[in-house]
Motif scaffolding. Sequence first.
Motif, PDB file in Angstrom:
ATOM      1  N   SER A  93     -74.811 -35.228  15.819  1.00 39.37           N
ATOM      2  CA  SER A  93     -73.788 -36.206  15.456  1.00 39.37           C
ATOM      3  C   SER A  93     -72.730 -35.644  14.517  1.00 39.37           C
ATOM      4  O   SER A  93     -71.797 -36.355  14.163  1.00 39.37           O
ATOM      5  CB  SER A  93     -74.443 -37.419  14.796  1.00 39.37           C
ATOM      6  OG  SER A  93     -75.116 -37.015  13.623  1.00 39.37           O
ATOM      7  N   GLN A  94     -72.884 -34.401  14.102  1.00 38.40           N
ATOM      8  CA  GLN A  94     -72.003 -33.761  13.125  1.00 38.40           C
ATOM      9  C   GLN A  94     -71.990 -34.526  11.806  1.00 38.40           C
ATOM     10  O   GLN A  94     -71.035 -34.481  11.051  1.00 38.40           O
ATOM     11  CB  GLN A  94     -70.581 -33.626  13.651  1.00 38.40           C
ATOM     12  CG  GLN A  94     -70.418 -32.604  14.744  1.00 38.40           C
ATOM     13  CD  GLN A  94     -68.970 -32.465  15.128  1.00 38.40           C
ATOM     14  OE1 GLN A  94     -68.349 -33.427  15.601  1.00 38.40           O
ATOM     15  NE2 GLN A  94     -68.417 -31.289  14.917  1.00 38.40           N
ATOM     16  N   ALA A  95     -73.075 -35.240  11.535  1.00 39.60           N
ATOM     17  CA  ALA A  95     -73.183 -36.026  10.310  1.00 39.60           C
ATOM     18  C   ALA A  95     -73.680 -35.149   9.170  1.00 39.60           C
ATOM     19  O   ALA A  95     -74.434 -34.208   9.383  1.00 39.60           O
ATOM     20  CB  ALA A  95     -74.150 -37.191  10.521  1.00 39.60           C
ATOM     21  N   ARG A 103     -67.665 -37.138   9.660  1.00 40.69           N
ATOM     22  CA  ARG A 103     -68.311 -36.013  10.338  1.00 40.69           C
ATOM     23  C   ARG A 103     -67.740 -34.741   9.738  1.00 40.69           C
ATOM     24  O   ARG A 103     -66.655 -34.752   9.159  1.00 40.69           O
ATOM     25  CB  ARG A 103     -68.018 -36.050  11.842  1.00 40.69           C
ATOM     26  CG  ARG A 103     -68.655 -37.243  12.535  1.00 40.69           C
ATOM     27  CD  ARG A 103     -68.353 -37.279  14.026  1.00 40.69           C
ATOM     28  NE  ARG A 103     -66.915 -37.475  14.237  1.00 40.69           N
ATOM     29  CZ  ARG A 103     -66.184 -36.796  15.119  1.00 40.69           C
ATOM     30  NH1 ARG A 103     -66.732 -35.889  15.889  1.00 40.69           N
ATOM     31  NH2 ARG A 103     -64.905 -37.031  15.247  1.00 40.69           N
TER      32      ARG A 103
END
Length: 118
Positions: A93-95, A103
């Motif tokens: 999720s690029q979290a 992100r």
Amino acid sequence: MHEPAGKMAKEAGGPPNDEGRRRFLRHGVCASGLLLFGWRGLPALAQDKPMLDPDAYQARALDYVEEAANAQGNPAYQAGRRCGNCDFFTASSQACGLFPDHRVASDGWCSGWTASTS
């Protein structure tokens, strides 16, 4: 000078009131539903979040850069460290746990970098 039994029971730590018990059960059911069904939706929610702007206050506070190579002048930076191998980063999720509303780039870096445990 006799007090009602119900009032004395509440003051003496008697049985919990029904409203508090109902609230506890209602919150427990909602939390259980989130645990059972909500986790699948969290990556989709993270994809809707905007990319972190390196000029944002929180990004500047942690010296965030979108390309780790651009952090070479920072004394906290060491070659090979980047968001993609940080413990706070979730690749799907690029979290990032440090920037929960945004992100981040997997090739980025910030001074909060922590070695991944996995």
